[in-house]
Design a protein around this motif. Sequence first.
Motif, PDB file in Angstrom:
ATOM      1  N   MET A 285       0.169   7.459 -12.445  1.00  0.00           N
ATOM      2  CA  MET A 285       0.688   6.097 -12.457  1.00  0.00           C
ATOM      3  C   MET A 285       1.992   5.954 -13.233  1.00  0.00           C
ATOM      4  O   MET A 285       2.726   4.995 -13.022  1.00  0.00           O
ATOM      5  CB  MET A 285      -0.366   5.135 -12.990  1.00  0.00           C
ATOM      6  CG  MET A 285      -1.503   5.003 -12.009  1.00  0.00           C
ATOM      7  SD  MET A 285      -2.862   3.898 -12.382  1.00  0.00           S
ATOM      8  CE  MET A 285      -2.419   2.887 -13.703  1.00  0.00           C
ATOM      9  N   LYS A 286       2.328   6.888 -14.121  1.00  0.00           N
ATOM     10  CA  LYS A 286       3.562   6.767 -14.896  1.00  0.00           C
ATOM     11  C   LYS A 286       4.796   6.619 -14.016  1.00  0.00           C
ATOM     12  O   LYS A 286       5.561   5.675 -14.188  1.00  0.00           O
ATOM     13  CB  LYS A 286       3.733   7.953 -15.844  1.00  0.00           C
ATOM     14  CG  LYS A 286       3.242   7.703 -17.226  1.00  0.00           C
ATOM     15  CD  LYS A 286       3.632   8.830 -18.139  1.00  0.00           C
ATOM     16  CE  LYS A 286       3.142   8.538 -19.531  1.00  0.00           C
ATOM     17  NZ  LYS A 286       3.406   9.646 -20.432  1.00  0.00           N
ATOM     18  N   PRO A 287       5.021   7.528 -13.052  1.00  0.00           N
ATOM     19  CA  PRO A 287       6.212   7.367 -12.211  1.00  0.00           C
ATOM     20  C   PRO A 287       6.145   6.122 -11.326  1.00  0.00           C
ATOM     21  O   PRO A 287       7.173   5.512 -11.040  1.00  0.00           O
ATOM     22  CB  PRO A 287       6.267   8.632 -11.354  1.00  0.00           C
ATOM     23  CG  PRO A 287       5.092   9.448 -11.692  1.00  0.00           C
ATOM     24  CD  PRO A 287       4.331   8.768 -12.777  1.00  0.00           C
ATOM     25  N   LEU A 288       4.941   5.720 -10.914  1.00  0.00           N
ATOM     26  CA  LEU A 288       4.800   4.536 -10.072  1.00  0.00           C
ATOM     27  C   LEU A 288       5.159   3.270 -10.848  1.00  0.00           C
ATOM     28  O   LEU A 288       5.723   2.335 -10.294  1.00  0.00           O
ATOM     29  CB  LEU A 288       3.380   4.431  -9.521  1.00  0.00           C
ATOM     30  CG  LEU A 288       2.929   5.568  -8.605  1.00  0.00           C
ATOM     31  CD1 LEU A 288       1.501   5.326  -8.134  1.00  0.00           C
ATOM     32  CD2 LEU A 288       3.861   5.740  -7.427  1.00  0.00           C
ATOM     33  N   LYS A 289       4.830   3.245 -12.129  1.00  0.00           N
ATOM     34  CA  LYS A 289       5.158   2.085 -12.956  1.00  0.00           C
ATOM     35  C   LYS A 289       6.664   1.959 -13.164  1.00  0.00           C
ATOM     36  O   LYS A 289       7.152   0.870 -13.406  1.00  0.00           O
ATOM     37  CB  LYS A 289       4.429   2.166 -14.294  1.00  0.00           C
ATOM     38  CG  LYS A 289       2.943   1.904 -14.170  1.00  0.00           C
ATOM     39  CD  LYS A 289       2.245   1.992 -15.500  1.00  0.00           C
ATOM     40  CE  LYS A 289       0.766   1.721 -15.341  1.00  0.00           C
ATOM     41  NZ  LYS A 289       0.038   1.815 -16.598  1.00  0.00           N
ATOM     42  N   LYS A 290       7.386   3.063 -13.072  1.00  0.00           N
ATOM     43  CA  LYS A 290       8.842   3.027 -13.243  1.00  0.00           C
ATOM     44  C   LYS A 290       9.551   2.423 -12.037  1.00  0.00           C
ATOM     45  O   LYS A 290      10.615   1.839 -12.182  1.00  0.00           O
ATOM     46  CB  LYS A 290       9.385   4.427 -13.510  1.00  0.00           C
ATOM     47  CG  LYS A 290       9.006   4.967 -14.853  1.00  0.00           C
ATOM     48  CD  LYS A 290       9.566   6.353 -15.072  1.00  0.00           C
ATOM     49  CE  LYS A 290       9.115   6.897 -16.414  1.00  0.00           C
ATOM     50  NZ  LYS A 290       9.585   8.254 -16.638  1.00  0.00           N
ATOM     51  N   ILE A 291       8.970   2.559 -10.847  1.00  0.00           N
ATOM     52  CA  ILE A 291       9.643   2.047  -9.646  1.00  0.00           C
ATOM     53  C   ILE A 291       9.097   0.706  -9.176  1.00  0.00           C
ATOM     54  O   ILE A 291       9.720   0.040  -8.361  1.00  0.00           O
ATOM     55  CB  ILE A 291       9.583   3.057  -8.472  1.00  0.00           C
ATOM     56  CG1 ILE A 291       8.141   3.295  -8.028  1.00  0.00           C
ATOM     57  CG2 ILE A 291      10.292   4.338  -8.818  1.00  0.00           C
ATOM     58  CD1 ILE A 291       8.014   4.005  -6.705  1.00  0.00           C
TER      59      ILE A 291
ATOM     60  N   ILE B 105       4.138  -4.846  -6.109  1.00  0.00           N
ATOM     61  CA  ILE B 105       2.886  -4.329  -6.657  1.00  0.00           C
ATOM     62  C   ILE B 105       2.428  -3.225  -5.714  1.00  0.00           C
ATOM     63  O   ILE B 105       2.125  -3.486  -4.548  1.00  0.00           O
ATOM     64  CB  ILE B 105       1.807  -5.424  -6.739  1.00  0.00           C
ATOM     65  CG1 ILE B 105       2.246  -6.562  -7.655  1.00  0.00           C
ATOM     66  CG2 ILE B 105       0.475  -4.817  -7.196  1.00  0.00           C
ATOM     67  CD1 ILE B 105       1.335  -7.779  -7.599  1.00  0.00           C
ATOM     68  N   LEU B 106       2.412  -1.999  -6.206  1.00  0.00           N
ATOM     69  CA  LEU B 106       1.915  -0.886  -5.394  1.00  0.00           C
ATOM     70  C   LEU B 106       0.399  -0.833  -5.502  1.00  0.00           C
ATOM     71  O   LEU B 106      -0.173  -1.122  -6.560  1.00  0.00           O
ATOM     72  CB  LEU B 106       2.515   0.435  -5.874  1.00  0.00           C
ATOM     73  CG  LEU B 106       4.000   0.618  -5.608  1.00  0.00           C
ATOM     74  CD1 LEU B 106       4.504   1.900  -6.279  1.00  0.00           C
ATOM     75  CD2 LEU B 106       4.286   0.664  -4.119  1.00  0.00           C
ATOM     76  N   THR B 107      -0.244  -0.454  -4.410  1.00  0.00           N
ATOM     77  CA  THR B 107      -1.698  -0.367  -4.394  1.00  0.00           C
ATOM     78  C   THR B 107      -2.143   0.857  -3.605  1.00  0.00           C
ATOM     79  O   THR B 107      -1.482   1.259  -2.652  1.00  0.00           O
ATOM     80  CB  THR B 107      -2.323  -1.665  -3.817  1.00  0.00           C
ATOM     81  OG1 THR B 107      -3.736  -1.560  -3.887  1.00  0.00           O
ATOM     82  CG2 THR B 107      -1.887  -1.919  -2.405  1.00  0.00           C
ATOM     83  N   THR B 108      -3.240   1.444  -4.043  1.00  0.00           N
ATOM     84  CA  THR B 108      -3.788   2.602  -3.344  1.00  0.00           C
ATOM     85  C   THR B 108      -5.211   2.882  -3.820  1.00  0.00           C
ATOM     86  O   THR B 108      -5.594   2.478  -4.915  1.00  0.00           O
ATOM     87  CB  THR B 108      -2.922   3.861  -3.571  1.00  0.00           C
ATOM     88  OG1 THR B 108      -3.374   4.901  -2.702  1.00  0.00           O
ATOM     89  CG2 THR B 108      -2.971   4.330  -5.003  1.00  0.00           C
ATOM     90  N   ALA B 109      -5.950   3.580  -2.969  1.00  0.00           N
ATOM     91  CA  ALA B 109      -7.271   4.076  -3.348  1.00  0.00           C
ATOM     92  C   ALA B 109      -7.187   5.547  -3.736  1.00  0.00           C
ATOM     93  O   ALA B 109      -8.124   6.098  -4.298  1.00  0.00           O
ATOM     94  CB  ALA B 109      -8.252   3.906  -2.188  1.00  0.00           C
ATOM     95  N   ALA B 110      -6.051   6.188  -3.443  1.00  0.00           N
ATOM     96  CA  ALA B 110      -5.861   7.604  -3.751  1.00  0.00           C
ATOM     97  C   ALA B 110      -5.512   7.780  -5.225  1.00  0.00           C
ATOM     98  O   ALA B 110      -5.041   6.856  -5.882  1.00  0.00           O
ATOM     99  CB  ALA B 110      -4.754   8.182  -2.877  1.00  0.00           C
ATOM    100  N   LEU B 111      -5.734   8.978  -5.715  1.00  0.00           N
ATOM    101  CA  LEU B 111      -5.382   9.279  -7.099  1.00  0.00           C
ATOM    102  C   LEU B 111      -3.896   9.601  -7.194  1.00  0.00           C
ATOM    103  O   LEU B 111      -3.384  10.441  -6.455  1.00  0.00           O
ATOM    104  CB  LEU B 111      -6.207  10.467  -7.602  1.00  0.00           C
ATOM    105  CG  LEU B 111      -7.708  10.239  -7.686  1.00  0.00           C
ATOM    106  CD1 LEU B 111      -8.408  11.528  -8.080  1.00  0.00           C
ATOM    107  CD2 LEU B 111      -8.042   9.133  -8.670  1.00  0.00           C
TER     108      LEU B 111
ATOM    109  N   ASP C 276       0.850  -1.194   0.000  1.00  0.00           N
ATOM    110  CA  ASP C 276       0.000   0.000   0.000  1.00  0.00           C
ATOM    111  C   ASP C 276       0.883   1.240   0.000  1.00  0.00           C
ATOM    112  O   ASP C 276       1.912   1.283   0.683  1.00  0.00           O
ATOM    113  CB  ASP C 276      -0.893  -0.015   1.243  1.00  0.00           C
ATOM    114  CG  ASP C 276      -1.975   1.043   1.210  1.00  0.00           C
ATOM    115  OD1 ASP C 276      -2.194   1.672   0.152  1.00  0.00           O
ATOM    116  OD2 ASP C 276      -2.621   1.248   2.253  1.00  0.00           O
ATOM    117  N   ILE C 277       0.510   2.239  -0.767  1.00  0.00           N
ATOM    118  CA  ILE C 277       1.284   3.474  -0.824  1.00  0.00           C
ATOM    119  C   ILE C 277       1.128   4.279   0.459  1.00  0.00           C
ATOM    120  O   ILE C 277       2.090   4.848   0.956  1.00  0.00           O
ATOM    121  CB  ILE C 277       0.868   4.314  -2.049  1.00  0.00           C
ATOM    122  CG1 ILE C 277       1.341   3.609  -3.325  1.00  0.00           C
ATOM    123  CG2 ILE C 277       1.417   5.721  -1.962  1.00  0.00           C
ATOM    124  CD1 ILE C 277       0.890   4.278  -4.595  1.00  0.00           C
TER     125      ILE C 277
END
Length: 116
Positions: free
Chosen positions: A87-93, A78-84, A51-52
């Motif tokens: 996603m581009k930078p999250l997919k990189k890490i 696998i990162l997960t969150t309900a917040a907005l 969870d983020i």
Amino acid sequence: MSKVLILDDDADIRNVLRLILESSYEVYSLNNSDSWLQEIHDFNPDVIILDIRLGNLDGIAICKELKSRPETRHIKVILTTAALYDMKPLKKISDGFLEKPFDIDTVVKLVQRICD
């Protein structure tokens, strides 16, 4: 059998993910424990569902730390969150992203893809 560690501060989310995955994977879950790194080392997961927003912990910082350490960089995250989030930078890490609320099929397919 692949191992999945769930790191989320919401007990309901941890329980649902455990129920979804435990028939195919060895599953261990944590809340926002300060000993998360030691517990990750002890369990030695193949995949972490992270969870983020973890209360006093930052899931993005945890992901970056795991990916920067030679002994943990091989673990898929696998990162997960309900917040907005953008996603581009999250997919990189990370190795995957799961938006809450999620459906069972999405969780199963994502974990299967990452474990294979």
